[in-house]
Design a protein around this motif. Structure first.
Motif, PDB file in Angstrom:
ATOM      1  N   ALA A  40      11.386  21.285  -3.423  1.00  0.00           N
ATOM      2  CA  ALA A  40      12.371  20.576  -4.246  1.00  0.00           C
ATOM      3  C   ALA A  40      13.524  20.030  -3.413  1.00  0.00           C
ATOM      4  N   GLY A  41      13.230  19.580  -2.211  1.00  0.00           N
ATOM      5  CA  GLY A  41      14.280  19.043  -1.358  1.00  0.00           C
ATOM      6  C   GLY A  41      14.960  17.828  -1.960  1.00  0.00           C
ATOM      7  N   GLY A  42      14.166  16.889  -2.492  1.00  0.00           N
ATOM      8  CA  GLY A  42      14.740  15.718  -3.127  1.00  0.00           C
ATOM      9  C   GLY A  42      15.540  16.078  -4.363  1.00  0.00           C
ATOM     10  N   SER A  43      15.053  17.042  -5.139  1.00  0.00           N
ATOM     11  CA  SER A  43      15.761  17.473  -6.345  1.00  0.00           C
ATOM     12  C   SER A  43      17.072  18.170  -5.994  1.00  0.00           C
ATOM     13  N   ALA A  44      17.071  18.942  -4.917  1.00  0.00           N
ATOM     14  CA  ALA A  44      18.308  19.591  -4.481  1.00  0.00           C
ATOM     15  C   ALA A  44      19.325  18.566  -4.002  1.00  0.00           C
ATOM     16  N   ASP A  45      18.850  17.512  -3.323  1.00  0.00           N
ATOM     17  CA  ASP A  45      19.743  16.430  -2.917  1.00  0.00           C
ATOM     18  C   ASP A  45      20.385  15.783  -4.144  1.00  0.00           C
ATOM     19  N   ALA A  46      19.559  15.501  -5.155  1.00  0.00           N
ATOM     20  CA  ALA A  46      20.055  14.880  -6.378  1.00  0.00           C
ATOM     21  C   ALA A  46      21.080  15.771  -7.062  1.00  0.00           C
TER      22      ALA A  46
END
Length: 297
Positions: A40-46
């Protein structure tokens, strides 16, 4: 990418539309989680962008409203907004708060190949799943703090949809982690990262050291309250970024640069800006980092 394929950009646009905000936003993103890893790297960035924008634009915005906005960005983003131990249902956006999970030390191992989430979702629809996690048993284990039962029921159905070579590599890493003393091991999300849960801190560190460079990149974490173990270099970098943030804020411009260290304590945002006075307030995470550096730990 700098368009909406990047969740950080998508999150910023979703927030601006929802809040009718037309001010400037400058996001500098430092990626610490590899893409196509199932973490969930992209989700954590968001989530980091959304929380930072709330602090900057609308500090009184509730978590519930922020989660509503985040659900339009991605299914995992509401969880990354909320954090903690949650039961996720629906697409992952329906969350129920649970007791904190038992304390574990976590070895996270990244093999040298990525796995495309859309491709794996498409493949899993054509596979007969024979081994599923027992959600009720896991919920009961969390409720009673039963680490052994929790670990005994860890499963990931996506592992059964991997192709032959990928599945063999994932199984090898899982077996290595178990051999070094992990209580359980599985692939994270849609992969390709594999995690192992350890009750013994030293055993977890030994596993990371042994697997580093063999067929993975390995990291050590502690969960149950979830804190990340930082090296002195990482701490120095974090403080250096914080100083840069303070400099940007002190210039009095409308644009405040935010650095997102995804999946780390700094995701909470390093500083806030008071809507009333414009004063910059350093949050407790930075104080903790400074204390660690000053103490030489």
């Amino acid at each position: 990418p700098c368009d909406e394929r990047n969740f950080a950009v998508k999150a910023a646009r979703a927030f601006c539309e929802a809040m009718d905000y037309g001010g400037g936003i400058d996001v500098a993103l430092i990626k610490r989680i590899p893409s196509e890893a199932g973490m969930a790297g992209g989700s954590a960035d968001a989530a980091a962008v959304l929380r930072a924008l709330r602090e900057l634009v609308s500090p009184t915005l509730t978590d519930e409203r922020l989660e509503q906005i985040s659900a339009s960005v991605g299914s995992d983003v509401p969880f990354c907004i909320r954090g903690g131990t949650q039961l996720a249902e629906g697409r992952g956006e329906k969350l129920t708060v649970l007791k904190p999970a038992p304390r574990f030390f976590v070895a996270v191992c990244k093999p040298d190949f990525p796995i495309s989430t859309p491709a794996l979702f498409a493949r899993v629809d054509g596979v007969t799943i024979t081994d599923r996690p027992d959600t009720d048993a896991m919920l009961a284990a969390i409720e009673h703090g039963d680490a052994d039962t929790l670990c005994a029921n860890v499963r990931n159905v996506f592992e059964q949809a991997l192709d032959g070579e990928q599945r063999e590599r994932i199984e090898t890493i899982k077996c290595d982690l178990l051999a070094y003393g992990a209580k359980t091991s599985a692939m994270t999300g849609s992969g390709s990262v594999v995690f192992g849960l350890f009750s013994d801190k030293a055993a977890c560190r030994r596993a990371c050291e042994a697997l580093q460079g063999v067929h993975t990149r390995s990291k050590f974490f502690e969960m149950g309250g979830f804190s990340m173990k930082w090296t002195k270099w990482e701490l120095s970098l974090a403080v250096g970024l914080a100083v840069m943030l303070l400099f940007c804020a002190a210039r009095g411009t409308n644009t405040l640069q935010w650095w997102s260290a995804a999946f780390s304590p700094l995701c909470d945002g390093i500083l806030t800006q008071s809507a009333a006075s414009g004063d910059v307030v350093v949050k407790s995470k930075l104080a903790e980092l400074l204390a660690l550096l000053m103490g030489g730990k």
